[in-house]
Scaffold this motif. Sequence first.
Motif, PDB file in Angstrom:
ATOM      1  N   CYS A 199       0.869  -1.177   0.000  1.00 26.81           N
ATOM      2  CA  CYS A 199       0.000   0.000   0.000  1.00 26.81           C
ATOM      3  C   CYS A 199       0.904   1.225   0.000  1.00 26.81           C
ATOM      4  O   CYS A 199       2.127   1.115   0.142  1.00 26.81           O
ATOM      5  CB  CYS A 199      -0.904   0.020   1.232  1.00 26.81           C
ATOM      6  SG  CYS A 199      -2.146  -1.286   1.312  1.00 26.81           S
ATOM      7  N   LYS A 201       1.703   4.826   1.931  1.00 23.96           N
ATOM      8  CA  LYS A 201       1.481   5.419   3.247  1.00 23.96           C
ATOM      9  C   LYS A 201       2.024   6.846   3.286  1.00 23.96           C
ATOM     10  O   LYS A 201       3.063   7.146   2.692  1.00 23.96           O
ATOM     11  CB  LYS A 201       2.175   4.574   4.313  1.00 23.96           C
ATOM     12  CG  LYS A 201       1.946   5.033   5.738  1.00 23.96           C
ATOM     13  CD  LYS A 201       2.858   4.297   6.704  1.00 23.96           C
ATOM     14  CE  LYS A 201       4.295   4.749   6.560  1.00 23.96           C
ATOM     15  NZ  LYS A 201       4.505   6.146   7.008  1.00 23.96           N
ATOM     16  N   GLN A 202       1.314   7.713   4.003  1.00 22.17           N
ATOM     17  CA  GLN A 202       1.799   9.080   4.179  1.00 22.17           C
ATOM     18  C   GLN A 202       2.802   9.139   5.329  1.00 22.17           C
ATOM     19  O   GLN A 202       2.579   8.573   6.398  1.00 22.17           O
ATOM     20  CB  GLN A 202       0.647  10.041   4.479  1.00 22.17           C
ATOM     21  CG  GLN A 202       1.084  11.503   4.524  1.00 22.17           C
ATOM     22  CD  GLN A 202      -0.036  12.429   4.974  1.00 22.17           C
ATOM     23  OE1 GLN A 202      -0.617  12.226   6.032  1.00 22.17           O
ATOM     24  NE2 GLN A 202      -0.352  13.428   4.160  1.00 22.17           N
ATOM     25  N   TRP A 209       4.314  10.567   0.252  1.00 22.33           N
ATOM     26  CA  TRP A 209       3.670   9.259   0.129  1.00 22.33           C
ATOM     27  C   TRP A 209       4.661   8.261  -0.439  1.00 22.33           C
ATOM     28  O   TRP A 209       5.277   8.494  -1.481  1.00 22.33           O
ATOM     29  CB  TRP A 209       2.432   9.356  -0.767  1.00 22.33           C
ATOM     30  CG  TRP A 209       1.373  10.234  -0.194  1.00 22.33           C
ATOM     31  CD1 TRP A 209       1.303  11.593  -0.278  1.00 22.33           C
ATOM     32  CD2 TRP A 209       0.231   9.822   0.561  1.00 22.33           C
ATOM     33  NE1 TRP A 209       0.191  12.049   0.380  1.00 22.33           N
ATOM     34  CE2 TRP A 209      -0.495  10.986   0.911  1.00 22.33           C
ATOM     35  CE3 TRP A 209      -0.253   8.581   0.980  1.00 22.33           C
ATOM     36  CZ2 TRP A 209      -1.669  10.951   1.645  1.00 22.33           C
ATOM     37  CZ3 TRP A 209      -1.428   8.537   1.714  1.00 22.33           C
ATOM     38  CH2 TRP A 209      -2.117   9.702   2.041  1.00 22.33           C
ATOM     39  N   ARG A 212       4.868   0.992   0.718  1.00 22.89           N
ATOM     40  CA  ARG A 212       5.418   0.160   1.771  1.00 22.89           C
ATOM     41  C   ARG A 212       4.746  -1.207   1.754  1.00 22.89           C
ATOM     42  O   ARG A 212       3.611  -1.349   1.310  1.00 22.89           O
ATOM     43  CB  ARG A 212       5.226   0.810   3.152  1.00 22.89           C
ATOM     44  CG  ARG A 212       5.980   2.128   3.332  1.00 22.89           C
ATOM     45  CD  ARG A 212       7.456   1.887   3.393  1.00 22.89           C
ATOM     46  NE  ARG A 212       8.215   3.114   3.655  1.00 22.89           N
ATOM     47  CZ  ARG A 212       9.174   3.567   2.873  1.00 22.89           C
ATOM     48  NH1 ARG A 212       9.461   2.917   1.742  1.00 22.89           N
ATOM     49  NH2 ARG A 212       9.840   4.651   3.181  1.00 22.89           N
ATOM     50  N   PHE A 214       3.036  -4.013   3.853  1.00 25.45           N
ATOM     51  CA  PHE A 214       2.333  -4.132   5.122  1.00 25.45           C
ATOM     52  C   PHE A 214       2.115  -5.598   5.481  1.00 25.45           C
ATOM     53  O   PHE A 214       1.858  -6.435   4.610  1.00 25.45           O
ATOM     54  CB  PHE A 214       0.986  -3.410   5.060  1.00 25.45           C
ATOM     55  CG  PHE A 214       1.109  -1.908   5.124  1.00 25.45           C
ATOM     56  CD1 PHE A 214       0.893  -1.233   6.317  1.00 25.45           C
ATOM     57  CD2 PHE A 214       1.447  -1.170   4.009  1.00 25.45           C
ATOM     58  CE1 PHE A 214       1.007   0.150   6.390  1.00 25.45           C
ATOM     59  CE2 PHE A 214       1.573   0.212   4.061  1.00 25.45           C
ATOM     60  CZ  PHE A 214       1.353   0.867   5.264  1.00 25.45           C
ATOM     61  N   TYR A 223       4.934  -2.362   8.902  1.00 28.50           N
ATOM     62  CA  TYR A 223       5.224  -2.042   7.506  1.00 28.50           C
ATOM     63  C   TYR A 223       6.729  -1.976   7.304  1.00 28.50           C
ATOM     64  O   TYR A 223       7.498  -1.600   8.184  1.00 28.50           O
ATOM     65  CB  TYR A 223       4.529  -0.770   7.034  1.00 28.50           C
ATOM     66  CG  TYR A 223       4.776   0.486   7.826  1.00 28.50           C
ATOM     67  CD1 TYR A 223       5.863   1.316   7.550  1.00 28.50           C
ATOM     68  CD2 TYR A 223       3.898   0.869   8.833  1.00 28.50           C
ATOM     69  CE1 TYR A 223       6.076   2.486   8.253  1.00 28.50           C
ATOM     70  CE2 TYR A 223       4.102   2.035   9.549  1.00 28.50           C
ATOM     71  CZ  TYR A 223       5.196   2.843   9.259  1.00 28.50           C
ATOM     72  OH  TYR A 223       5.399   4.006   9.961  1.00 28.50           O
ATOM     73  N   GLU A 260      -7.859   4.969   7.028  1.00 28.20           N
ATOM     74  CA  GLU A 260      -7.065   5.464   8.135  1.00 28.20           C
ATOM     75  C   GLU A 260      -7.103   4.493   9.306  1.00 28.20           C
ATOM     76  O   GLU A 260      -8.117   3.849   9.561  1.00 28.20           O
ATOM     77  CB  GLU A 260      -7.560   6.841   8.584  1.00 28.20           C
ATOM     78  CG  GLU A 260      -9.010   6.881   9.013  1.00 28.20           C
ATOM     79  CD  GLU A 260      -9.501   8.278   9.312  1.00 28.20           C
ATOM     80  OE1 GLU A 260      -8.755   9.240   9.055  1.00 28.20           O
ATOM     81  OE2 GLU A 260     -10.647   8.421   9.815  1.00 28.20           O
ATOM     82  N   PHE A 268      -2.707   6.941  10.964  1.00 34.41           N
ATOM     83  CA  PHE A 268      -1.969   6.485   9.778  1.00 34.41           C
ATOM     84  C   PHE A 268      -2.899   6.541   8.569  1.00 34.41           C
ATOM     85  O   PHE A 268      -3.973   5.934   8.579  1.00 34.41           O
ATOM     86  CB  PHE A 268      -1.457   5.057   9.984  1.00 34.41           C
ATOM     87  CG  PHE A 268      -0.431   4.922  11.062  1.00 34.41           C
ATOM     88  CD1 PHE A 268       0.927   4.955  10.763  1.00 34.41           C
ATOM     89  CD2 PHE A 268      -0.814   4.769  12.389  1.00 34.41           C
ATOM     90  CE1 PHE A 268       1.879   4.827  11.766  1.00 34.41           C
ATOM     91  CE2 PHE A 268       0.134   4.644  13.398  1.00 34.41           C
ATOM     92  CZ  PHE A 268       1.487   4.675  13.088  1.00 34.41           C
ATOM     93  N   TYR A 269      -2.477   7.265   7.522  1.00 29.75           N
ATOM     94  CA  TYR A 269      -3.253   7.358   6.288  1.00 29.75           C
ATOM     95  C   TYR A 269      -2.631   6.429   5.255  1.00 29.75           C
ATOM     96  O   TYR A 269      -1.449   6.573   4.903  1.00 29.75           O
ATOM     97  CB  TYR A 269      -3.279   8.795   5.774  1.00 29.75           C
ATOM     98  CG  TYR A 269      -3.983   9.744   6.721  1.00 29.75           C
ATOM     99  CD1 TYR A 269      -5.378   9.762   6.794  1.00 29.75           C
ATOM    100  CD2 TYR A 269      -3.264  10.606   7.543  1.00 29.75           C
ATOM    101  CE1 TYR A 269      -6.031  10.629   7.662  1.00 29.75           C
ATOM    102  CE2 TYR A 269      -3.906  11.468   8.412  1.00 29.75           C
ATOM    103  CZ  TYR A 269      -5.287  11.468   8.472  1.00 29.75           C
ATOM    104  OH  TYR A 269      -5.944  12.314   9.337  1.00 29.75           O
ATOM    105  N   ILE A 270      -3.430   5.481   4.763  1.00 30.72           N
ATOM    106  CA  ILE A 270      -2.927   4.424   3.889  1.00 30.72           C
ATOM    107  C   ILE A 270      -3.807   4.332   2.638  1.00 30.72           C
ATOM    108  O   ILE A 270      -5.034   4.312   2.739  1.00 30.72           O
ATOM    109  CB  ILE A 270      -2.909   3.071   4.624  1.00 30.72           C
ATOM    110  CG1 ILE A 270      -2.076   3.186   5.911  1.00 30.72           C
ATOM    111  CG2 ILE A 270      -2.367   1.967   3.725  1.00 30.72           C
ATOM    112  CD1 ILE A 270      -2.185   1.984   6.814  1.00 30.72           C
ATOM    113  N   GLN A 271      -3.170   4.251   1.482  1.00 31.27           N
ATOM    114  CA  GLN A 271      -3.883   4.172   0.204  1.00 31.27           C
ATOM    115  C   GLN A 271      -3.698   2.791  -0.413  1.00 31.27           C
ATOM    116  O   GLN A 271      -2.582   2.335  -0.644  1.00 31.27           O
ATOM    117  CB  GLN A 271      -3.366   5.235  -0.762  1.00 31.27           C
ATOM    118  CG  GLN A 271      -4.100   5.236  -2.110  1.00 31.27           C
ATOM    119  CD  GLN A 271      -3.482   6.200  -3.097  1.00 31.27           C
ATOM    120  OE1 GLN A 271      -2.343   6.618  -2.937  1.00 31.27           O
ATOM    121  NE2 GLN A 271      -4.219   6.559  -4.126  1.00 31.27           N
TER     122      GLN A 271
END
Length: 316
Positions: A199, A201-202, A209, A212, A214, A223, A260, A268-271
Amino acid sequence: MPYVDRQNRICGFLDIEENENSGKFLRRYFILNTQQGSLVWFMDNPQNLPVGTDCVGSLKLTYISKVSDATKLRPKAEFCFVINAGMRKFFLQANDQQDLVDWVNALNKATKITVPKSSENQQNSENQKVLPDVVGSKKQVSYRTDIIGGVPIITQTQHEAGDSANRSEREALQRSHGQLPYFLGRPAQEHSVIKSGYCVKQGAVMRNWKRRYFLLEENAMSYFKSDLEKEPLRMIPLKEVHKVQECKQSDIMMRDNLFEIVTTSRTFYIQADSPEEMHSWIKAVSGAIVAQRGPGSYSYELRCIILDFMGWAEAK
């Protein structure tokens, strides 16, 4: 699965045989833009690349005559389909059978709307200009190419030498065709792994960004810089997680598939790479928290999140 982003474009990861008849597929992020009449692909989601990074390939929809399943043409390439564009055939690999069907349908639908009545000779001559030469491009000199789980990722570099990028690019060509950047497992002896994958991650300080790897286990979510690393960059104990949910600030951050993880000390903000992956992570983390704390011990907010997800899954 391909998904529709906030600009109403169909997006997703596919593997493409960039050099015709080479049999070597590379992971790319595709954007089907019917408004601009084009199919373009990048090293990664443009949201994760330096501003102004060009695509590594493009194809006008007016050049496409047919898109179809290529299982018989490439029996060794799983979930393979082909885009016929004049004298050139573009072979691509989807993530699974449903992904293949969705992309074939989306591309055929888009080309039916945009294909004009033009001579085949014109299509052939124009198509020869479609695919840019991405090997040895000047723009790659100022970037580092990291191979993360088989995915070529370009990041800005000030200290890295060009040999490192070349070595990473060679590693990309050697990866297995069927290998996906998500669900890549750690060593087999780790039986407590619930879910793993890449994913974006910020960062906590620079707010940049980065992709990473996970790893969700029974008691923590960690991560790593890549799936080859042994030591995590950080471990998040599940006992410190208050809630995990789809991010309500995704419109502000201009990020698709953003969720999040709220802990005692930080959010933690994860895309994820797709809406399905985002919901899969939310479900997995929520389930791990419930399993760790036991029935009846988790919060009302967490129960609501799980119920909301169950409703989303039934709707799908």
